[in-house]
Design a protein around this motif. Structure first.
Motif, PDB file in Angstrom:
ATOM      1  N   GLY A   1       0.840  -1.201   0.000  1.00 27.31           N
ATOM      2  CA  GLY A   1       0.000   0.000   0.000  1.00 27.31           C
ATOM      3  C   GLY A   1       0.873   1.248   0.000  1.00 27.31           C
ATOM      4  N   LYS A   2       0.263   2.388   0.279  1.00 28.95           N
ATOM      5  CA  LYS A   2       1.000   3.646   0.317  1.00 28.95           C
ATOM      6  C   LYS A   2       2.039   3.603   1.434  1.00 28.95           C
ATOM      7  CE  LYS A   2       0.422   8.645   0.671  1.00 28.95           C
ATOM      8  NZ  LYS A   2      -0.516   9.766   0.871  1.00 28.95           N
ATOM      9  N   PRO A   3       3.265   4.091   1.186  1.00 25.03           N
ATOM     10  CA  PRO A   3       4.289   4.094   2.244  1.00 25.03           C
ATOM     11  C   PRO A   3       3.806   4.814   3.501  1.00 25.03           C
ATOM     12  CG  PRO A   3       5.268   4.648   0.128  1.00 25.03           C
ATOM     13  CD  PRO A   3       3.798   4.617  -0.092  1.00 25.03           C
ATOM     14  N   LYS A   4       4.125   4.214   4.651  1.00 24.45           N
ATOM     15  CA  LYS A   4       3.724   4.772   5.941  1.00 24.45           C
ATOM     16  C   LYS A   4       4.961   5.264   6.681  1.00 24.45           C
ATOM     17  CE  LYS A   4       2.059   0.762   6.988  1.00 24.45           C
ATOM     18  NZ  LYS A   4       2.186   0.094   5.685  1.00 24.45           N
ATOM     19  N   GLY A   5       4.854   6.408   7.292  1.00 25.68           N
ATOM     20  CA  GLY A   5       5.962   6.933   8.083  1.00 25.68           C
ATOM     21  C   GLY A   5       6.011   6.254   9.438  1.00 25.68           C
ATOM     22  N   ILE A   6       7.096   5.542   9.703  1.00 28.42           N
ATOM     23  CA  ILE A   6       7.283   4.852  10.983  1.00 28.42           C
ATOM     24  C   ILE A   6       8.204   5.700  11.854  1.00 28.42           C
ATOM     25  CG2 ILE A   6       8.063   2.737  12.120  1.00 28.42           C
ATOM     26  CD1 ILE A   6       5.636   2.405  10.234  1.00 28.42           C
ATOM     27  N   GLN A   7       7.791   5.942  13.080  1.00 27.27           N
ATOM     28  CA  GLN A   7       8.612   6.717  14.012  1.00 27.27           C
ATOM     29  C   GLN A   7       9.159   5.807  15.094  1.00 27.27           C
ATOM     30  OE1 GLN A   7       7.269  10.675  15.600  1.00 27.27           O
ATOM     31  NE2 GLN A   7       7.257   9.569  17.555  1.00 27.27           N
ATOM     32  N   HIS A   8      10.479   5.810  15.262  1.00 29.98           N
ATOM     33  CA  HIS A   8      11.099   5.060  16.352  1.00 29.98           C
ATOM     34  C   HIS A   8      11.640   6.020  17.395  1.00 29.98           C
ATOM     35  CE1 HIS A   8      10.635   0.960  15.081  1.00 29.98           C
ATOM     36  NE2 HIS A   8      11.023   1.263  13.861  1.00 29.98           N
ATOM     37  N   SER A   9      11.432   5.647  18.648  1.00 26.39           N
ATOM     38  CA  SER A   9      11.854   6.497  19.757  1.00 26.39           C
ATOM     39  C   SER A   9      13.259   6.120  20.214  1.00 26.39           C
ATOM     40  CB  SER A   9      10.848   6.389  20.906  1.00 26.39           C
ATOM     41  OG  SER A   9      10.735   5.047  21.330  1.00 26.39           O
TER      42      SER A   9
ATOM     43  N   THR B   1       9.001  -2.834  13.574  1.00 32.53           N
ATOM     44  CA  THR B   1       9.558  -3.381  14.814  1.00 32.53           C
ATOM     45  C   THR B   1      10.951  -2.839  15.111  1.00 32.53           C
ATOM     46  OG1 THR B   1      10.620  -5.330  13.820  1.00 32.53           O
ATOM     47  CG2 THR B   1       8.276  -5.523  14.406  1.00 32.53           C
ATOM     48  N   GLY B   2      11.663  -2.376  14.093  1.00 29.76           N
ATOM     49  CA  GLY B   2      12.984  -1.785  14.306  1.00 29.76           C
ATOM     50  C   GLY B   2      14.097  -2.782  14.519  1.00 29.76           C
ATOM     51  N   GLY B   3      13.777  -4.035  14.781  1.00 30.18           N
ATOM     52  CA  GLY B   3      14.788  -5.059  15.020  1.00 30.18           C
ATOM     53  C   GLY B   3      14.177  -6.441  14.916  1.00 30.18           C
ATOM     54  N   HIS B   4      15.011  -7.454  15.055  1.00 24.60           N
ATOM     55  CA  HIS B   4      14.590  -8.842  14.885  1.00 24.60           C
ATOM     56  C   HIS B   4      13.444  -9.221  15.816  1.00 24.60           C
ATOM     57  CE1 HIS B   4      19.110  -9.426  13.791  1.00 24.60           C
ATOM     58  NE2 HIS B   4      18.410  -9.046  12.738  1.00 24.60           N
ATOM     59  N   MET B   5      12.547 -10.040  15.296  1.00 20.49           N
ATOM     60  CA  MET B   5      11.446 -10.598  16.076  1.00 20.49           C
ATOM     61  C   MET B   5      11.568 -12.119  16.196  1.00 20.49           C
ATOM     62  SD  MET B   5       9.082  -8.207  17.002  1.00 20.49           S
ATOM     63  CE  MET B   5      10.485  -7.246  17.569  1.00 20.49           C
ATOM     64  N   ILE B   6      11.740 -12.771  15.046  1.00 23.72           N
ATOM     65  CA  ILE B   6      11.844 -14.229  14.992  1.00 23.72           C
ATOM     66  C   ILE B   6      13.139 -14.566  14.278  1.00 23.72           C
ATOM     67  CG2 ILE B   6      10.770 -16.372  14.189  1.00 23.72           C
ATOM     68  CD1 ILE B   6       8.096 -14.865  14.095  1.00 23.72           C
TER      69      ILE B   6
END
Length: 455
Positions: free
Chosen positions: A268-276, A417-422
């Motif tokens: 879909g349309k690109p979404k802006g992801i914000q990481h803290s 997620t910013g990093g590994h999950m599985i």
């Protein structure tokens, strides 16, 4: 049993050096997170982050799903990646850079810190960039890219890196959405032996709808002629040397934004992801330690582009947070020939190599015997990222690149997620070609049906 059906256990050599040495140790850590979720993260945050001011609450759920982590904590991610290493690792190489034409730089942690501080001062003094301002970075894979990102983190500006292969329209959309104040770019880079121009793309993007942009800062890389807009455009090399290499880090809250990164738009349309700040850098560091088993003298290489989240977390922030040496390469894997990457692994004695299945399949197709021409004995761990890896590619990677001795960590995660999950753990997990295996400690995996019921 065919190789694709076989289960591959970690070797004794890998187990001996691994941080997590068995499935029993994995299950113990996983159970700790299950039994005492907040206590688990409290222990790790206190152990891994150099806090300017300690947090007073691990997790605030009062506005769920807008959770707040490490409430009241103060830190700066650039100090997590640079300052805290200077006493013991100041002269250690932070970045090993190789450009596609063959130019090379080895940058120590002290040198990188000095460059970041000067760039941070430049942003403040020349362009009035302040905490919370957005800076779009559209650059080739050259050292000034991580310098710019860390300089933003240093002063509390929010960087938004745009992949250098994206069009003017894509760049414009991201500038407008972020209401960015500054674009940092380069004249261009090098790709497949030819100039890969970026400044003309910026010029085109800024023709319409980007009124928030006040200035464009340009790094001279390939020395091709570019269009110039007086008053807006500025050469990086003409300004940087006038700045001090001392810049006090901005004190940031745990939940302050660190960066924006837009998804690829594949669904879909690109979404802006914000990481803290705090949660992101903690997970970047932990996954570097758990998944890549980083040791003090290791040389680590993730072949991604920093324009993707893989490059953010596993070329820049994760490797520097753990104090390792990270390799950065500008070009494509098959220039001037399909042996380019294997030659670099031999030369730099790379210990962990992390790449995409697409690249593995390409190199298997165009140079199936190339790895055998080089000494790849330094490799300890191989990784894959970005998409599922088919068993045939996995087996070729394992046998020809890893010499049947390197575990493959097939990582699953997302920009969100910013990093590994599985992912497998190299010293613990029995692996099977094409399987990402188990969730990491602290990650609770559930399978739901279309109605949201557990199955």
């Amino acid at each position: 049993m065919s190789p694709s059906e076989k289960v591959y256990n970690p070797s004794k050599e890998i187990v001996k050096r691994a941080l997590i040495k068995s499935m029993d140790e994995y299950h113990k850590l996983y159970k700790e997170a299950e039994d005492d979720f907040e206590g688990f993260w409290d222990r790790l945050a206190k152990d891994k982050i150099d806090w300017i001011k300690p947090y007073h609450k691990v997790l605030d759920e009062t506005s769920a799903p807008f959770y707040k982590w490490f409430v009241g904590g103060k830190l700066n991610v650039s100090t997590q990646c640079l300052d805290r290493h200077l006493d013991k690792r100041g002269d250690k190489t932070a970045i090993l850079f190789e450009g596609e034409p063959g130019d090379k730089r080895a940058i120590t942690y002290r040198e990188l810190s000095n460059e970041v501080n000067k760039a941070a001062n430049l942003l403040k003094n020349q362009f009035n960039i302040k905490k919370g301002d957005r800076v779009v970075i559209y650059m080739p894979m050259i050292p000034e890219l991580p310098v710019a990102m860390l300089a933003c983190a240093r002063i509390g500006a929010i960087h938004s890196v745009v992949f250098g292969g994206f069009s003017a329209d894509s760049l414009r959309d991201r500038i407008i959405d972020a209401t960015a104040k500054l674009v940092i770019t380069a004249d261009g880079g090098h790709r497949r032996g030819q100039p890969n121009m970026l400044k003309p793309v910026v010029d085109e993007a800024l023709k319409d709808g980007c009124e928030s942009i006040e200035n464009v800062l340009i790094v001279k890389r390939n020395k091709e002629k570019v269009n110039w807009v007086d008053g807006r455009d500025h050469w990086y090399h003409e300004l940087i040397n006038d700045e001090s290499n001392v810049c006090e880090p901005e004190v940031m809250d745990s939940e302050d934004p660190l960066y924006l990164l837009y998804t690829s738009g594949s669904t879909g349309k690109p979404k802006g992801i914000q990481h803290s700040q705090a949660g992101y850098i903690l997970w970047a560091q932990l996954t570097m330690e758990w998944v890549f088993d980083i040791q003090e003298d290791d040389i680590y290489w993730c072949s991604a582009d920093i324009g993707w989240v893989t490059g953010h977390t596993y070329i820049l922030y994760g490797p520097l947070a753990v104090g390792t040496t990270t390799v950065m390469y500008e070009g494509v894997p098959v220039h001037p020939d399909p042996g380019r990457w294997w030659k670099m692994i031999e030369e730099y004695k790379v210990n962990q190599f992390y790449t995409a299945p697409t690249a593995i399949r390409l190199l298997h197709k165009v140079g199936p015997d190339e790895p055998g021409k080089y000494d790849l004995s330094s490799l300890k761990i191989l990784g894959t990222v970005g998409e599922p890896i088919n068993p045939d590619a996995w087996i070729w990677y394992h046998e020809n690149v890893g010499s049947k001795k390197c575990p493959i960590v097939d990582t699953w995660w997302q920009t969100e997620t910013g990093g590994h999950m599985i992912t497998p753990l190299p010293g613990a997990t029995p692996t099977k070609p094409g399987s990402a295996c188990f969730p990491l400690p602290g990650i609770f995996l559930e399978i739901m049906d279309e109605n949201g019921n557990k199955v």
